[in-house]
Design a protein around this motif. Structure first.
Motif, short mmCIF file in Angstrom:
data_model
loop_
_atom_site.label_atom_id
_atom_site.label_comp_id
_atom_site.label_asym_id
_atom_site.label_seq_id
_atom_site.Cartn_x
_atom_site.Cartn_y
_atom_site.Cartn_z
N ARG A 263 0.85 -1.18 0.00
CA ARG A 263 0.00 0.00 0.00
C ARG A 263 0.89 1.23 0.00
O ARG A 263 1.97 1.22 0.59
CB ARG A 263 -0.88 0.03 1.25
CG ARG A 263 -1.95 -1.04 1.31
CD ARG A 263 -2.41 -1.30 2.73
NE ARG A 263 -2.83 -0.09 3.43
CZ ARG A 263 -4.09 0.36 3.50
NH1 ARG A 263 -5.04 -0.30 2.86
NH2 ARG A 263 -4.40 1.43 4.19
N MET B 5 2.31 4.88 1.10
CA MET B 5 2.43 5.56 2.39
C MET B 5 2.58 7.05 2.18
O MET B 5 3.13 7.50 1.16
CB MET B 5 3.67 5.08 3.16
CG MET B 5 3.71 3.61 3.50
SD MET B 5 5.06 3.20 4.66
CE MET B 5 6.52 3.78 3.77
N PHE C 44 -3.86 9.71 13.63
CA PHE C 44 -2.54 9.70 13.02
C PHE C 44 -1.57 10.61 13.76
O PHE C 44 -1.98 11.41 14.62
CB PHE C 44 -2.62 10.13 11.55
CG PHE C 44 -3.59 9.32 10.74
CD1 PHE C 44 -3.49 7.93 10.69
CD2 PHE C 44 -4.62 9.93 10.03
CE1 PHE C 44 -4.38 7.17 9.96
CE2 PHE C 44 -5.53 9.18 9.30
CZ PHE C 44 -5.40 7.80 9.25
N TRP D 278 6.25 5.83 -1.26
CA TRP D 278 6.16 6.62 -0.03
C TRP D 278 6.34 8.09 -0.39
O TRP D 278 7.34 8.47 -1.01
CB TRP D 278 7.24 6.15 0.93
CG TRP D 278 7.35 6.89 2.23
CD1 TRP D 278 6.40 7.65 2.85
CD2 TRP D 278 8.49 6.91 3.10
NE1 TRP D 278 6.87 8.16 4.04
CE2 TRP D 278 8.14 7.70 4.22
CE3 TRP D 278 9.75 6.32 3.05
CZ2 TRP D 278 9.03 7.93 5.26
CZ3 TRP D 278 10.64 6.55 4.09
CH2 TRP D 278 10.29 7.35 5.18
N VAL E 227 -6.35 9.00 3.08
CA VAL E 227 -6.99 7.85 3.73
C VAL E 227 -8.01 7.21 2.80
O VAL E 227 -8.04 5.97 2.64
CB VAL E 227 -7.68 8.30 5.04
CG1 VAL E 227 -8.50 7.16 5.62
CG2 VAL E 227 -6.63 8.76 6.05
N ASP F 25 -1.45 4.45 3.84
CA ASP F 25 -1.09 4.36 5.25
C ASP F 25 -0.46 5.70 5.62
O ASP F 25 0.50 6.14 4.96
CB ASP F 25 -0.10 3.23 5.51
CG ASP F 25 -0.75 1.86 5.41
OD1 ASP F 25 -1.98 1.75 5.55
OD2 ASP F 25 -0.01 0.88 5.17
N VAL G 202 1.82 7.60 8.07
CA VAL G 202 2.85 7.19 9.02
C VAL G 202 3.80 8.35 9.30
O VAL G 202 3.92 9.29 8.50
CB VAL G 202 3.67 6.00 8.46
CG1 VAL G 202 2.78 4.79 8.25
CG2 VAL G 202 4.38 6.38 7.15
N GLU H 92 8.42 5.80 11.12
CA GLU H 92 7.69 4.57 10.82
C GLU H 92 7.84 4.20 9.35
O GLU H 92 7.99 3.02 9.01
CB GLU H 92 6.22 4.71 11.20
CG GLU H 92 5.34 3.53 10.82
CD GLU H 92 5.72 2.22 11.47
OE1 GLU H 92 5.26 1.16 11.00
OE2 GLU H 92 6.48 2.23 12.46
N ARG I 215 9.38 0.69 7.81
CA ARG I 215 8.65 -0.18 6.89
C ARG I 215 9.42 -0.48 5.61
O ARG I 215 9.11 -1.46 4.93
CB ARG I 215 7.29 0.45 6.54
CG ARG I 215 6.33 0.47 7.73
CD ARG I 215 4.93 0.80 7.28
NE ARG I 215 4.04 0.94 8.43
CZ ARG I 215 2.72 1.03 8.32
NH1 ARG I 215 2.14 0.99 7.11
NH2 ARG I 215 1.97 1.17 9.39
#
Length: 260
Positions: free
Chosen positions: A43, A45, A70, A212, A242, A247, A249, A253, A257
């Motif tokens: 997914r 980010m 969040f 990301w 969302v 995700d 983050v 984080e 990942r």
């Protein structure tokens, strides 16, 4: 007065090197001393980060994220804390501790908002060390994410800082995808009249590539500075991410990942 002290005095009025030589230098440095990312996500980010930590970002910006479950990343330059600047009043060490206790990430700038592209390597490293010490004294944990003030760094400083943080973030547009340089990671600003539209464009790119995206802004206010965004724009971007399946983050984080 030392060069470092002069930097402290003029930080709010300071302008990065916008000359042709400076632009060429910045382009060349992006090709040097790279640490390529390995990114494989199921997914996409997105991280919402706030540079210099104006008080409005630590209040209104934090509320937007916290109300949705969040957290964000706040890059503090400790010498600015409590001062008034072009983005309003900057947050304090107490604000940083409150954010940390709420689960937000406290990231590292330079202490004096020093330009790592024009300072000598020794001065830049000393300024970073002073900032990490200040953050540690606030009880906010060890910083693992760094952002270059003005997005700039000279080649020797980039080499010296490599490995001290999981990510060293710049300001040029792009995604953290396979091959992205973690020593000069791309980011996209939510700032200015077209900031929201630009961020939406890059959210679409990140969604398509399952990459990301690191977004940044400064103040978050009803009437923001040229470097900030409105509360409503931030809300729309978070909700849009969302709804698109991102995700949300912190930068720390996100680093974890992708295996850092």
């Amino acid at each position: 007065m030392t060069a470092l002290e002069q930097t402290y005095e003029k930080v709010d009025a300071y302008e990065p090197d916008r000359s042709l030589k400076g632009k060429v230098r910045r382009r060349l440095i992006r090709l040097q001393h790279r640490r390529p990312a390995r990114v494989k996500l199921e997914r996409p980010m997105v991280s919402f980060s706030f540079d210099d930590a104006p008080a409005t970002a630590c209040e209104a910006g934090a509320r937007v994220l916290e109300s949705r479950g969040f957290r964000g990343t706040y890059y503090f330059a400790a010498s600015l804390t409590g001062r008034d600047g072009p983005m309003g009043r900057y947050a304090t060490g107490e604000d940083a501790a409150r954010l940390h206790a709420a689960g937000h990430e406290i990231g590292c700038h330079t202490f004096s908002h020093l330009d790592c592209g024009q300072a000598t390597t020794d001065v830049a490293l000393a300024d970073v060390a002073q900032n990490t010490q200040a953050l540690a004294s606030w009880g906010v944990g060890e910083a693992v994410s760094f952002a270059y003030p003005y997005g700039d760094v000279a080649a020797p400083a980039k080499t010296a800082l490599a490995g001290r943080f999981k990510t060293l973030r710049a300001l040029h547009h792009g995604l953290v995808a396979n091959g992205a340089d973690l020593n000069q990671a791309p980011a996209v600003g939510i700032e200015g009249e077209d900031g929201e539209a630009v961020a939406l464009h890059w959210l679409d790119q990140a969604h398509r590539r399952k990459a990301w995206l690191i977004l940044y802004t400064h103040d978050v206010a009803e009437t923001p500075s040229a470097w900030g965004c409105t509360v409503e724009a931030l809300e729309r971007l978070v909700d849009g991410a969302v709804n698109a399946g991102f995700d949300v983050v912190t930068v720390a984080e996100g680093s974890r990942r992708i295996g850092l």
